[in-house]
Enzyme design. Sequence first.
Site, mmCIF file in Angstrom:
data_model
loop_
_atom_site.group_PDB
_atom_site.id
_atom_site.type_symbol
_atom_site.label_atom_id
_atom_site.label_comp_id
_atom_site.label_asym_id
_atom_site.label_seq_id
_atom_site.Cartn_x
_atom_site.Cartn_y
_atom_site.Cartn_z
ATOM 1 N N ARG A 162 0.822 -1.226 0.000
ATOM 2 C CA ARG A 162 0.000 0.000 0.000
ATOM 3 C C ARG A 162 0.852 1.272 0.000
ATOM 4 O O ARG A 162 0.528 2.265 0.664
ATOM 5 C CB ARG A 162 -0.958 0.031 1.207
ATOM 6 N N SER A 184 -10.434 -0.860 4.557
ATOM 7 C CA SER A 184 -9.590 -1.257 5.691
ATOM 8 C C SER A 184 -8.926 -0.034 6.305
ATOM 9 O O SER A 184 -8.320 0.772 5.597
ATOM 10 C CB SER A 184 -8.498 -2.220 5.225
ATOM 11 N N GLU A 193 -3.902 2.302 7.090
ATOM 12 C CA GLU A 193 -3.886 2.197 5.625
ATOM 13 C C GLU A 193 -4.516 3.468 5.045
ATOM 14 O O GLU A 193 -4.084 3.970 4.015
ATOM 15 C CB GLU A 193 -4.673 0.951 5.190
HETATM 16 C C1 LIG Z 1 -15.628 -0.565 0.603
HETATM 17 C C2 LIG Z 1 -14.168 -0.322 0.322
HETATM 18 C C3 LIG Z 1 -13.351 -1.380 -0.038
HETATM 19 C C4 LIG Z 1 -11.989 -1.165 -0.304
HETATM 20 N N1 LIG Z 1 -11.213 -2.231 -0.640
HETATM 21 C C5 LIG Z 1 -9.898 -2.030 -0.905
HETATM 22 C C6 LIG Z 1 -9.060 -3.134 -1.263
HETATM 23 O O1 LIG Z 1 -9.487 -4.274 -1.353
HETATM 24 N N2 LIG Z 1 -7.746 -2.882 -1.516
HETATM 25 C C7 LIG Z 1 -7.220 -1.617 -1.446
HETATM 26 O O2 LIG Z 1 -6.025 -1.444 -1.705
HETATM 27 N N3 LIG Z 1 -7.996 -0.562 -1.106
HETATM 28 C C8 LIG Z 1 -9.310 -0.730 -0.838
HETATM 29 N N4 LIG Z 1 -10.096 0.335 -0.486
HETATM 30 C C9 LIG Z 1 -9.495 1.681 -0.338
HETATM 31 C C10 LIG Z 1 -9.550 2.540 -1.615
HETATM 32 O O3 LIG Z 1 -10.746 2.340 -2.334
HETATM 33 C C11 LIG Z 1 -8.389 2.269 -2.535
HETATM 34 O O4 LIG Z 1 -7.176 2.403 -1.857
HETATM 35 C C12 LIG Z 1 -8.378 3.218 -3.729
HETATM 36 O O5 LIG Z 1 -7.346 2.840 -4.584
HETATM 37 C C13 LIG Z 1 -8.196 4.683 -3.352
HETATM 38 O O6 LIG Z 1 -8.574 5.439 -4.474
HETATM 39 P P1 LIG Z 1 -9.257 6.866 -4.325
HETATM 40 O O7 LIG Z 1 -9.449 7.408 -5.678
HETATM 41 O O8 LIG Z 1 -10.471 6.799 -3.487
HETATM 42 O O9 LIG Z 1 -8.098 7.643 -3.557
HETATM 43 P P2 LIG Z 1 -8.276 8.868 -2.551
HETATM 44 O O10 LIG Z 1 -8.863 8.373 -1.275
HETATM 45 O O11 LIG Z 1 -8.963 9.981 -3.220
HETATM 46 O O12 LIG Z 1 -6.752 9.237 -2.289
HETATM 47 C C14 LIG Z 1 -5.906 8.322 -1.640
HETATM 48 C C15 LIG Z 1 -4.449 8.791 -1.798
HETATM 49 O O13 LIG Z 1 -4.092 8.755 -3.176
HETATM 50 C C16 LIG Z 1 -3.643 10.030 -3.600
HETATM 51 N N5 LIG Z 1 -4.113 10.258 -4.958
HETATM 52 C C17 LIG Z 1 -5.362 10.072 -5.450
HETATM 53 N N6 LIG Z 1 -5.395 10.385 -6.761
HETATM 54 C C18 LIG Z 1 -4.152 10.791 -7.093
HETATM 55 C C19 LIG Z 1 -3.550 11.248 -8.296
HETATM 56 N N7 LIG Z 1 -4.226 11.346 -9.450
HETATM 57 N N8 LIG Z 1 -2.243 11.594 -8.266
HETATM 58 C C20 LIG Z 1 -1.519 11.487 -7.116
HETATM 59 N N9 LIG Z 1 -2.030 11.054 -5.956
HETATM 60 C C21 LIG Z 1 -3.337 10.708 -5.942
HETATM 61 C C22 LIG Z 1 -4.268 11.020 -2.632
HETATM 62 O O14 LIG Z 1 -3.528 12.224 -2.565
HETATM 63 C C23 LIG Z 1 -4.224 10.234 -1.345
HETATM 64 O O15 LIG Z 1 -2.939 10.340 -0.796
HETATM 65 C C24 LIG Z 1 -11.454 0.144 -0.213
HETATM 66 C C25 LIG Z 1 -12.289 1.211 0.149
HETATM 67 C C26 LIG Z 1 -13.628 0.983 0.419
HETATM 68 C C27 LIG Z 1 -14.497 2.151 0.800
#
Ligand SMILES: Cc1cc2nc3c(=O)[nH]c(=O)nc-3n(C[C@H](O)[C@H](O)[C@H](O)COP(=O)(O)OP(=O)(O)OC[C@H]3O[C@@H](n4cnc5c(N)ncnc54)[C@H](O)[C@@H]3O)c2cc1C
Length: 306
Positions: free
Chosen positions: A180, A229, A299
């Site tokens: 991660r 998580s 995480e």
């Molecule tokens: C129900 C549920 C299930 C999930 N299951 C998983 C799973 O199985 N595995 C897992 O790894 N995660 C999981 N997640 C967490 C999350 O969905 C993932 O980590 C996802 O990849 C985050 O994407 P986001 O667009 O929401 O990022 P955000 O929450 O918007 O941002 C997260 C981080 O990424 C950075 N970021 C976002 N976009 C960019 C960009 N374009 N350039 C640079 N930095 C950027 C942000 O600055 C921040 O630091 C889950 C979440 C939920 C709610």
Amino acid sequence: MGSAMKIKEVLGSVGGKIFYDEPMSQHSSLRVGGRADALIVIESEVQLAQIVRKLQPAGIDYLPVGNLTNIIVRDGGYRGAILLMSGLREINYRQMPDGGHYINAQGGAALAQAAALAAANELTGLEFCSGIPGSIGGAVWMNAGAYGAEMKDVIEEVSLLDANGLQATMKKEEIVFSYRRTSLPRESIILNARLKLEKGERKQIQDKMKEILQARQQKHPLAYPNAGSIFKNIPGMPAGRIIEEMGLKGKRCGDAEVSVQHANFIINRGKATATDVLSLISLIADRAKKEKGIDLETEVEIVGDN
Ligand SMILES: Cc1cc2nc3c(=O)[nH]c(=O)nc-3n(C[C@H](O)[C@H](O)[C@H](O)COP(=O)(O)OP(=O)(O)OC[C@H]3O[C@@H](n4cnc5c(N)ncnc54)[C@H](O)[C@@H]3O)c2cc1C
């Protein structure tokens, strides 16, 4: 001059949707979070570069975000501009002359959409993304993963916008991927990811995606706002099991509750604040340290002022 006013002045004639003093609780999947001085909806790479070139020299912080499913903004809010990448969501599939199969996806594209496009073209490698509600940018940034696979398995190269508003490309070999986490520079914004996939069998791919989705629907408390998580797993020991063993399922701080269904999820029962969620996170981490000698690391990313 207030911070929001300063951003307004610095941005000047930059167009697009800009919301000042915007409550992040309206955008985060946990439905918590204080106000950002500005939330800018990014609509094009040109507009994004213009914005970075104005904010950076003015010393105004900015943070790119995708779907805010892995981030908590403290209740004191974010001093600076949140760059919502949702307008950069183009995604396409190409087979190259060398026979390689590639999906190119912009930073704001939904992971689920990339997985669906892969399946539609009988490509295997993205099945693990089924049910992860994030964007490509967020998934690449934190090397999202599940069911034994991670983004690093499919990333070929990543296009970035640097702090000077200039584009650069990083090959997979230039990026260090760990659990991660990636070594991508914090000031860089992920514009595009090129994912390399393999040809597979349509039915097998669809079945695997369905199986993963069903498992998630059974295990995760999806009826309530959550951020997936909360803690990283310890090698060989899921964080959820540690929390469950300490008897913390159902534990509450205000309206934030350790899910009874999955102990590594915190759910918002209705009116939780970021402070409630962070208090619960501290309580869990303190207990894990005291009772089990384990350092739990979050995480979810935590940003902003107290
Ligand atoms: C129900 C549920 C299930 C999930 N299951 C998983 C799973 O199985 N595995 C897992 O790894 N995660 C999981 N997640 C967490 C999350 O969905 C993932 O980590 C996802 O990849 C985050 O994407 P986001 O667009 O929401 O990022 P955000 O929450 O918007 O941002 C997260 C981080 O990424 C950075 N970021 C976002 N976009 C960019 C960009 N374009 N350039 C640079 N930095 C950027 C942000 O600055 C921040 O630091 C889950 C979440 C939920 C709610």
